[in-house]
Write a protein that holds these residues in place. Structure first.
Motif, mmCIF file in Angstrom:
data_model
loop_
_atom_site.group_PDB
_atom_site.id
_atom_site.type_symbol
_atom_site.label_atom_id
_atom_site.label_comp_id
_atom_site.label_asym_id
_atom_site.label_seq_id
_atom_site.Cartn_x
_atom_site.Cartn_y
_atom_site.Cartn_z
ATOM 1 N N MET A 45 0.830 -1.211 0.000
ATOM 2 C CA MET A 45 0.000 0.000 0.000
ATOM 3 C C MET A 45 0.861 1.256 0.000
ATOM 4 O O MET A 45 0.530 2.238 -0.674
ATOM 5 C CB MET A 45 -0.967 -0.011 1.178
ATOM 6 C CG MET A 45 -2.046 -1.084 1.012
ATOM 7 S SD MET A 45 -3.317 -0.979 2.263
ATOM 8 C CE MET A 45 -4.270 0.389 1.630
ATOM 9 N N LEU A 46 1.955 1.249 0.741
ATOM 10 C CA LEU A 46 2.851 2.404 0.748
ATOM 11 C C LEU A 46 3.470 2.622 -0.633
ATOM 12 O O LEU A 46 3.646 3.757 -1.075
ATOM 13 C CB LEU A 46 3.936 2.243 1.813
ATOM 14 C CG LEU A 46 3.453 2.356 3.261
ATOM 15 C CD1 LEU A 46 4.558 1.946 4.220
ATOM 16 C CD2 LEU A 46 2.949 3.769 3.560
ATOM 17 N N SER A 47 3.787 1.545 -1.306
ATOM 18 C CA SER A 47 4.328 1.639 -2.656
ATOM 19 C C SER A 47 3.283 2.208 -3.619
ATOM 20 O O SER A 47 3.585 3.089 -4.437
ATOM 21 C CB SER A 47 4.795 0.267 -3.131
ATOM 22 O OG SER A 47 5.289 0.335 -4.440
ATOM 23 N N ALA A 48 2.058 1.721 -3.532
ATOM 24 C CA ALA A 48 0.975 2.228 -4.376
ATOM 25 C C ALA A 48 0.707 3.698 -4.069
ATOM 26 O O ALA A 48 0.447 4.499 -4.976
ATOM 27 C CB ALA A 48 -0.289 1.400 -4.175
ATOM 28 N N LEU A 49 0.780 4.064 -2.799
ATOM 29 C CA LEU A 49 0.581 5.455 -2.390
ATOM 30 C C LEU A 49 1.664 6.352 -2.980
ATOM 31 O O LEU A 49 1.370 7.426 -3.526
ATOM 32 C CB LEU A 49 0.575 5.550 -0.860
ATOM 33 C CG LEU A 49 0.502 6.949 -0.254
ATOM 34 C CD1 LEU A 49 -0.785 7.649 -0.654
ATOM 35 C CD2 LEU A 49 0.625 6.850 1.268
ATOM 36 N N ALA A 50 2.910 5.936 -2.897
ATOM 37 C CA ALA A 50 4.014 6.724 -3.461
ATOM 38 C C ALA A 50 3.862 6.875 -4.971
ATOM 39 O O ALA A 50 4.113 7.956 -5.521
ATOM 40 C CB ALA A 50 5.353 6.080 -3.117
ATOM 41 N N ASP A 51 3.433 5.810 -5.638
ATOM 42 C CA ASP A 51 3.210 5.884 -7.081
ATOM 43 C C ASP A 51 2.107 6.889 -7.411
ATOM 44 O O ASP A 51 2.236 7.679 -8.349
ATOM 45 C CB ASP A 51 2.817 4.513 -7.648
ATOM 46 C CG ASP A 51 3.972 3.542 -7.703
ATOM 47 O OD1 ASP A 51 5.145 3.978 -7.597
ATOM 48 O OD2 ASP A 51 3.707 2.329 -7.848
ATOM 49 N N ASP A 100 0.302 12.005 5.272
ATOM 50 C CA ASP A 100 -0.932 11.804 6.036
ATOM 51 C C ASP A 100 -1.486 10.396 5.845
ATOM 52 O O ASP A 100 -1.856 9.719 6.811
ATOM 53 C CB ASP A 100 -1.993 12.835 5.630
ATOM 54 C CG ASP A 100 -1.620 14.255 6.026
ATOM 55 O OD1 ASP A 100 -0.705 14.448 6.855
ATOM 56 O OD2 ASP A 100 -2.262 15.185 5.480
ATOM 57 N N VAL A 101 -1.543 9.956 4.596
ATOM 58 C CA VAL A 101 -2.104 8.624 4.317
ATOM 59 C C VAL A 101 -1.133 7.528 4.763
ATOM 60 O O VAL A 101 -1.562 6.486 5.274
ATOM 61 C CB VAL A 101 -2.486 8.487 2.828
ATOM 62 C CG1 VAL A 101 -3.040 7.093 2.534
ATOM 63 C CG2 VAL A 101 -3.517 9.557 2.450
ATOM 64 N N ALA A 102 0.157 7.755 4.638
ATOM 65 C CA ALA A 102 1.143 6.771 5.114
ATOM 66 C C ALA A 102 0.999 6.556 6.612
ATOM 67 O O ALA A 102 1.124 5.421 7.101
ATOM 68 C CB ALA A 102 2.559 7.229 4.772
ATOM 69 N N GLU A 103 0.710 7.624 7.342
ATOM 70 C CA GLU A 103 0.493 7.486 8.784
ATOM 71 C C GLU A 103 -0.775 6.682 9.078
ATOM 72 O O GLU A 103 -0.802 5.894 10.024
ATOM 73 C CB GLU A 103 0.450 8.867 9.437
ATOM 74 C CG GLU A 103 1.822 9.523 9.471
ATOM 75 C CD GLU A 103 1.820 10.966 9.957
ATOM 76 O OE1 GLU A 103 0.735 11.531 10.229
ATOM 77 O OE2 GLU A 103 2.928 11.536 10.060
#
Length: 139
Positions: free
Chosen positions: A19-25, A104-107
């Motif tokens: 999910m963190l990878s998808a978020l960064a993308d 924010d979303v990563a947290e």
């Protein structure tokens, strides 16, 4: 021939990593996807464009040149510091809001359990956080 499959839930750490990878993308897509100013001028925000905007702004601000040619998404224009400053400000706010929204979303991802992660609307949460960050930066 018979084949059977065993289905199991992804481990929480792997789910978070994915999910963190998808978020960064997604943040990268938003960050580099460009912005449109209130007057309809389209501004490119790919990494090279961000650097060029910053360079032109600094050259104008430091008096190295009094005007410069600029290629916006709408075509060529000649800009002065007064004209480029709102563009540079908008780009800086856009990039800051994109990275702030990712944080924010990563947290949220870091604190969520597996059920909450599976229910998380990654893009929806990012877009809401981006809008809030952009509004705060513009206030």
């Amino acid at each position: 021939m018979v084949q059977s499959w065993e289905v199991s839930a992804k481990p929480l750490t792997m789910l978070r990593t994915d999910m963190l990878s998808a978020l960064a993308d997604y943040r990268y897509q938003v960050e580099t996807g460009g912005i449109t100013l209130p007057d309809g001028t389209e501004i490119k925000t790919e990494r090279d464009d961000q650097a060029m905007t910053n360079s032109a702004y600094n050259s104008l601000k430091n008096g190295l040149v009094s005007s410069t040619e600029w290629k916006s998404g709408n075509g060529w224009i000649t800009v002065t510091l007064t004209e480029l400053e709102p563009v540079a400000t908008a780009v800086a706010r856009h990039v800051a809001a994109a990275f702030g929204a990712e944080r924010d979303v990563a947290e949220q991802i870091a604190q969520a359990d597996q059920t909450a992660l599976l229910a998380l609307d990654l893009r929806g949460e990012f877009n809401a956080a981006y809008a809030a960050r952009l509004q705060a930066l513009s206030a």
